[in-house]
Motif scaffolding. Structure first.
Motif, short mmCIF file in Angstrom:
data_model
loop_
_atom_site.label_atom_id
_atom_site.label_comp_id
_atom_site.label_asym_id
_atom_site.label_seq_id
_atom_site.Cartn_x
_atom_site.Cartn_y
_atom_site.Cartn_z
N ALA A 83 -61.46 -56.09 28.80
CA ALA A 83 -60.57 -54.92 28.85
C ALA A 83 -61.22 -53.70 29.47
CB ALA A 83 -60.08 -54.59 27.43
N GLY A 84 -62.36 -53.87 30.10
CA GLY A 84 -62.98 -52.76 30.81
C GLY A 84 -63.69 -51.75 29.95
N ALA A 85 -63.99 -52.09 28.71
CA ALA A 85 -64.71 -51.16 27.85
C ALA A 85 -66.17 -51.06 28.27
CB ALA A 85 -64.62 -51.61 26.39
N GLU A 86 -66.76 -49.91 28.02
CA GLU A 86 -68.19 -49.69 28.21
C GLU A 86 -68.81 -49.53 26.83
OE1 GLU A 86 -68.76 -46.35 30.81
OE2 GLU A 86 -67.09 -46.96 32.11
N VAL A 87 -69.50 -50.55 26.35
CA VAL A 87 -70.03 -50.54 25.00
C VAL A 87 -71.39 -49.85 24.97
CG1 VAL A 87 -70.78 -51.95 23.04
CG2 VAL A 87 -68.77 -52.62 24.38
N VAL A 88 -71.55 -48.92 24.05
CA VAL A 88 -72.82 -48.23 23.84
C VAL A 88 -73.27 -48.52 22.42
CG1 VAL A 88 -74.01 -46.01 23.75
CG2 VAL A 88 -72.22 -46.39 25.46
N LEU A 89 -74.45 -49.12 22.28
CA LEU A 89 -75.01 -49.39 20.96
C LEU A 89 -75.85 -48.20 20.52
CD1 LEU A 89 -76.09 -53.15 21.22
CD2 LEU A 89 -74.03 -52.19 20.18
N LEU A 90 -75.44 -47.59 19.42
CA LEU A 90 -76.16 -46.44 18.91
C LEU A 90 -77.41 -46.91 18.17
CD1 LEU A 90 -73.09 -44.50 17.49
CD2 LEU A 90 -74.32 -44.02 19.63
N PRO A 91 -78.57 -46.34 18.45
CA PRO A 91 -79.81 -46.79 17.80
C PRO A 91 -79.86 -46.38 16.33
CG PRO A 91 -80.23 -44.85 19.14
CD PRO A 91 -78.80 -45.24 19.40
N VAL A 92 -80.74 -47.06 15.59
CA VAL A 92 -80.97 -46.74 14.19
C VAL A 92 -82.46 -46.52 13.97
CG1 VAL A 92 -78.98 -48.06 13.39
CG2 VAL A 92 -81.22 -49.18 13.53
N ASP A 93 -82.80 -45.90 12.84
CA ASP A 93 -84.21 -45.71 12.53
C ASP A 93 -84.76 -46.94 11.81
OD1 ASP A 93 -83.36 -45.57 9.86
OD2 ASP A 93 -83.57 -43.40 9.72
N GLY A 94 -85.99 -46.86 11.35
CA GLY A 94 -86.63 -48.00 10.71
C GLY A 94 -86.01 -48.41 9.41
N ASP A 95 -85.14 -47.57 8.83
CA ASP A 95 -84.44 -47.91 7.61
C ASP A 95 -83.06 -48.51 7.87
OD1 ASP A 95 -86.49 -47.05 5.95
OD2 ASP A 95 -85.67 -45.02 5.76
N GLY A 96 -82.64 -48.53 9.14
CA GLY A 96 -81.32 -49.05 9.48
C GLY A 96 -80.23 -48.00 9.45
N VAL A 97 -80.60 -46.72 9.49
CA VAL A 97 -79.64 -45.62 9.46
C VAL A 97 -79.41 -45.12 10.89
CG1 VAL A 97 -79.15 -43.29 8.60
CG2 VAL A 97 -80.36 -44.94 7.16
N VAL A 98 -78.14 -44.95 11.25
CA VAL A 98 -77.80 -44.58 12.62
C VAL A 98 -78.40 -43.23 12.98
CG1 VAL A 98 -75.61 -43.44 12.06
CG2 VAL A 98 -75.91 -44.53 14.30
N ASP A 99 -78.85 -43.12 14.21
CA ASP A 99 -79.48 -41.91 14.74
C ASP A 99 -78.37 -40.96 15.21
OD1 ASP A 99 -80.80 -39.96 16.17
OD2 ASP A 99 -82.12 -41.35 17.23
N THR A 100 -78.07 -39.96 14.41
CA THR A 100 -76.98 -39.05 14.76
C THR A 100 -77.35 -38.14 15.93
OG1 THR A 100 -77.70 -37.56 12.99
CG2 THR A 100 -75.89 -39.08 12.50
N ALA A 101 -78.65 -37.92 16.14
CA ALA A 101 -79.05 -37.14 17.31
C ALA A 101 -78.70 -37.88 18.59
CB ALA A 101 -80.55 -36.84 17.26
#
Length: 397
Positions: free
Chosen positions: A115-133
């Protein structure tokens, strides 16, 4: 003795949910039929919808009933993306955390392929918490081209609670809707749909003491969703398919009880979890707790470890033979065990990620369950490590 510590996969049904389900199964009626039996089934469905909404901080009109969490995640990812792209063809970016359940990741990558999506995987820290920055930077550069952000309420493998409120605040600055898979959170931590500011949220029955085969996508009023299923036009035309009144009623009863008893359950299973963690780290050589070490930042029922030099599958089978049922938390594709994508995203190497074992507690868990694990685990770790050494020695470098 059988010890069940895989509640994150599915938890035993609550007695009230079983009683409701069995009573409703004896009744006949399609909720879409206009005769008396159909109207009675419709009343059961709508009463269940109202109970679910009240338990989860939503309006009844915001509850879209589905066959479970996977369907709800698919409806959120595909339905929101298609709707947003139709309104604005430039909005093609689909932002998901790198530790999402496959029920979110796989639809996202399917949309990229078809469907033409551009997927961006947001990184996480060493605890598995998403990097909001990282999320903030991504939105600052591409916010006008972003269709959807999806970040789970709590990770199903390592139990990390995600900063949903911060994710929502960041995304809404750019008019981007946010979806969260909350199937692990409901019944363990406070979950309030309206209070969260989310645009869509996934819940399911079998994770909180209800039956399998039933779930819901909570979708705020006015949210445009393109249907994934087409047919009879049920659920506001968003999700076609005959509703199973008995499953809806049982799910609603379970959700209501899970939310009401959550504070007490969280304290009780949290204490059991803390005792389990301390005992495993003390007794099992090479054991490492994964996910946030601070109890307030992880699900109270989750204890996830890796064991140096061990294969998680070996540990699972050795414990299973001792009557203890747990999980590796890793994916298995085409019969070939794969290291957990969650642990890899957290920065672990493949060898470390293969040594994963997840214990997840629930409303039936006891002190005796923890004692049984602590008694059986050290020998299982020793045997699994010896097997690993033998295997590595047999494989040419």
């Amino acid at each position: 003795m059988s010890v069940y510590l895989d509640h994150a996969a599915t938890t035993p049904m609550l007695p009230a949910a079983v009683e409701t389900l069995t009573a409703e199964l004896a009744r006949t009626g399609n909720p879409s039929s206009l005769h008396a039996s159909g109207r009675a089934a419709r009343r059961t469905v709508e009463e269940g919808r109202e109970r679910l909404a009240a338990a989860l901080g939503a309006r009844p009109s915001e509850v879209v009933l589905t066959s479970g969490g996977t369907e709800a995640d698919n409806l959120a990812v595909k339905g929101l993306f298609w709707a947003r792209r139709t309104a604005d063809p430039d909005r093609r970016r689909l932002l998901v955390s790198s530790v999402e359940h496959h029920a979110v990741l796989d639809p996202a990558f399917w949309m990229a392929e078809h469907a033409g999506a551009e997927v961006v995987l947001l990184p996480v820290d060493g605890d598995g918490v998403v990097d909001t920055a990282a999320l903030a930077a991504e939105l600052a550069e591409h916010g006008s081209r972003t269709a959807l952000v999806s970040v789970m309420w709590a990770n199903n493998e390592v139990g990390a609670l995600q900063p949903v409120d911060e994710v929502v605040a960041l995304a809404h600055r750019y008019g981007v809707p946010v979806h969260a898979d909350a199937v692990q959170g409901v019944g363990q931590v406070p979950v309030d749909f309206a209070g969260s500011g989310l645009d869509a949220m996934t819940v399911t029955g079998h994770k909180l003491g209800g039956p399998g085969g039933i779930g819901a996508l909570l979708a705020r009023r006015g949210l445009d969703l393109t249907p994934v299923l087409h047919g009879g036009g049920q659920e506001r035309g968003v999700r076609s398919g005959t509703l199973h009144a008995a499953l809806v009623a049982s799910f609603a009863v379970a959700a209501q009880e899970a939310v009401v008893t959550m504070p007490e359950l969280a304290v009780r299973v949290g204490a059991l979890r803390d005792r389990l963690v301390a005992g495993v780290l003390e007794r099992a050589e090479g054991a490492r707790l994964r996910g946030p070490a601070e109890a307030s930042r992880r699900l109270p029922a989750n204890a996830h470890f890796t064991f140096d030099g061990c294969e998680g599958d070996s540990l699972l089978y050795l414990l299973d033979s001792a009557g203890i049922e747990a999980s590796t938390g890793s994916a298995c594709q085409a019969g070939v065990p794969q290291p957990s994508h969650v642990l890899l995203a957290m920065g672990l190497g493949e060898d470390d990620a293969r040594g994963a074992l997840r214990f997840s507690l629930g409303h039936t868990s006891t002190q005796e369950d923890v004692d049984a694990v602590l008694e059986a685990l050290p020998a299982a770790v020793d045997r699994a490590r010896a097997a690993g050494r033998a295997l590595r020695a047999a494989v040419p470098a």
